[in-house]
Design a protein around this motif. Structure first.
Motif, mmCIF file in Angstrom:
data_model
loop_
_atom_site.group_PDB
_atom_site.id
_atom_site.type_symbol
_atom_site.label_atom_id
_atom_site.label_comp_id
_atom_site.label_asym_id
_atom_site.label_seq_id
_atom_site.Cartn_x
_atom_site.Cartn_y
_atom_site.Cartn_z
ATOM 1 N N ARG A 19 20.281 -37.681 -13.861
ATOM 2 C CA ARG A 19 21.136 -38.343 -14.854
ATOM 3 C C ARG A 19 22.277 -37.436 -15.323
ATOM 4 N NH1 ARG A 19 24.216 -42.065 -16.041
ATOM 5 N NH2 ARG A 19 24.591 -42.352 -18.251
ATOM 6 N N ALA A 20 21.984 -36.198 -15.665
ATOM 7 C CA ALA A 20 23.051 -35.287 -16.098
ATOM 8 C C ALA A 20 24.059 -35.092 -14.970
ATOM 9 C CB ALA A 20 22.469 -33.947 -16.537
ATOM 10 N N SER A 21 23.577 -34.988 -13.750
ATOM 11 C CA SER A 21 24.468 -34.787 -12.603
ATOM 12 C C SER A 21 25.347 -36.007 -12.356
ATOM 13 C CB SER A 21 23.646 -34.455 -11.360
ATOM 14 O OG SER A 21 22.908 -33.267 -11.559
ATOM 15 N N GLN A 22 24.826 -37.207 -12.612
ATOM 16 C CA GLN A 22 25.648 -38.414 -12.514
ATOM 17 C C GLN A 22 26.787 -38.362 -13.532
ATOM 18 O OE1 GLN A 22 22.657 -41.409 -13.229
ATOM 19 N NE2 GLN A 22 22.430 -41.868 -11.044
ATOM 20 N N ILE A 23 26.456 -38.026 -14.758
ATOM 21 C CA ILE A 23 27.462 -37.967 -15.819
ATOM 22 C C ILE A 23 28.539 -36.948 -15.478
ATOM 23 C CG2 ILE A 23 27.874 -37.341 -18.237
ATOM 24 C CD1 ILE A 23 24.965 -38.377 -18.774
ATOM 25 N N ASN A 24 28.121 -35.801 -14.946
ATOM 26 C CA ASN A 24 29.048 -34.714 -14.639
ATOM 27 C C ASN A 24 29.704 -34.851 -13.262
ATOM 28 O OD1 ASN A 24 28.725 -33.276 -17.071
ATOM 29 N ND2 ASN A 24 26.807 -32.405 -16.323
ATOM 30 N N HIS A 25 29.356 -35.894 -12.530
ATOM 31 C CA HIS A 25 29.924 -36.152 -11.201
ATOM 32 C C HIS A 25 29.668 -35.006 -10.242
ATOM 33 C CE1 HIS A 25 31.943 -39.662 -12.853
ATOM 34 N NE2 HIS A 25 32.298 -38.901 -13.861
ATOM 35 N N CYS A 26 28.494 -34.409 -10.324
ATOM 36 C CA CYS A 26 28.137 -33.313 -9.427
ATOM 37 C C CYS A 26 27.382 -33.881 -8.232
ATOM 38 C CB CYS A 26 27.310 -32.238 -10.133
ATOM 39 S SG CYS A 26 26.997 -30.815 -9.058
ATOM 40 N N ALA A 27 28.111 -34.160 -7.176
ATOM 41 C CA ALA A 27 27.529 -34.782 -5.990
ATOM 42 C C ALA A 27 26.464 -33.894 -5.353
ATOM 43 C CB ALA A 27 28.627 -35.105 -4.978
ATOM 44 N N PHE A 28 26.681 -32.592 -5.343
ATOM 45 C CA PHE A 28 25.708 -31.664 -4.767
ATOM 46 C C PHE A 28 24.371 -31.781 -5.494
ATOM 47 C CE2 PHE A 28 23.518 -27.608 -4.508
ATOM 48 C CZ PHE A 28 23.562 -27.340 -3.153
ATOM 49 N N CYS A 29 24.396 -31.772 -6.823
ATOM 50 C CA CYS A 29 23.159 -31.839 -7.609
ATOM 51 C C CYS A 29 22.530 -33.223 -7.556
ATOM 52 C CB CYS A 29 23.411 -31.396 -9.046
ATOM 53 S SG CYS A 29 23.820 -29.629 -9.186
ATOM 54 N N ILE A 30 23.338 -34.278 -7.481
ATOM 55 C CA ILE A 30 22.785 -35.627 -7.316
ATOM 56 C C ILE A 30 22.023 -35.689 -5.998
ATOM 57 C CG2 ILE A 30 23.331 -38.067 -6.919
ATOM 58 C CD1 ILE A 30 25.774 -37.644 -8.827
ATOM 59 N N ASP A 31 22.622 -35.177 -4.949
ATOM 60 C CA ASP A 31 21.985 -35.136 -3.634
ATOM 61 C C ASP A 31 20.667 -34.367 -3.705
ATOM 62 O OD1 ASP A 31 22.004 -35.387 -0.641
ATOM 63 O OD2 ASP A 31 22.292 -33.227 -0.730
#
Length: 172
Positions: free
Chosen positions: A59-71
């Protein structure tokens, strides 16, 4: 299965955009900071339910648009047994509350509030709701996990770390 370096989809023959290279391999150039972040991450994870932990990270990675961490955290969540349905709904969790427990909702509310500090504070009602669902020590760990992923997201987004290369459990 199509990999990150393949620029076509086998079924449609469509061209994917090329992968952008990382701007900076920050961990290579700041190894002590990287090691400190790994220690922070290990400490923040202790005692937390793995499913809750991964939901917060995604969820935090979605908000921050961090594709690497979402992956990374989506793959880790799936490997840990999380459902595709709950991961897909996470981007709209507030409209999909029936997919999550009250405790998970409290953690997601807290994640959103801590990640987006545009008002300069975490609202009392969000904190109080989280405090109702977590013992103080566990709440401290949830806050630490949210803080750690926000730091990782800043490295990932700033250095443009490319998603698609991570294998579940790779950094554990």
């Amino acid at each position: 299965m199509t990999t990150h370096t393949d620029t076509t989809t086998p079924s449609a023959g469509a061209q994917y955009a090329p992968e952008r290279p990382a701007r900076l391999e920050w961990a290579k150039h700041a190894p002590e900071v990287y090691k400190a972040m790994v220690r922070l991450e290990a400490a923040a994870r202790k005692g937390l339910d793995p499913t809750l932990y991964e939901l917060v990270k995604i969820r935090a990675s979605q908000i921050n648009h961090c594709a690497f961490c979402i992956d990374m955290h989506t793959k880790d969540a799936l490997a840990a047994g999380e459902s595709v349905e709950r991961i897909v709904q996470l981007g709209a969790w507030d409209e999909s509350r029936h997919f999550y427990t009250e405790k998970e909702i409290a953690a997601l509310e807290l994640t959103d509030a801590v990640t987006v500090l545009t008002d300069g504070f975490v609202p009392d009602e969000v904190y109080d709701n989280a405090a109702k669902h977590f013992e103080e020590a566990e709440l401290a760990q949830v806050i630490a996990a949210i803080t750690a992923i926000n730091a990782w997201n800043r490295f990932g987004v700033t250095c443009r770390m490319a998603p698609g290369h991570y294998e579940p459990g790779q950094y554990k």
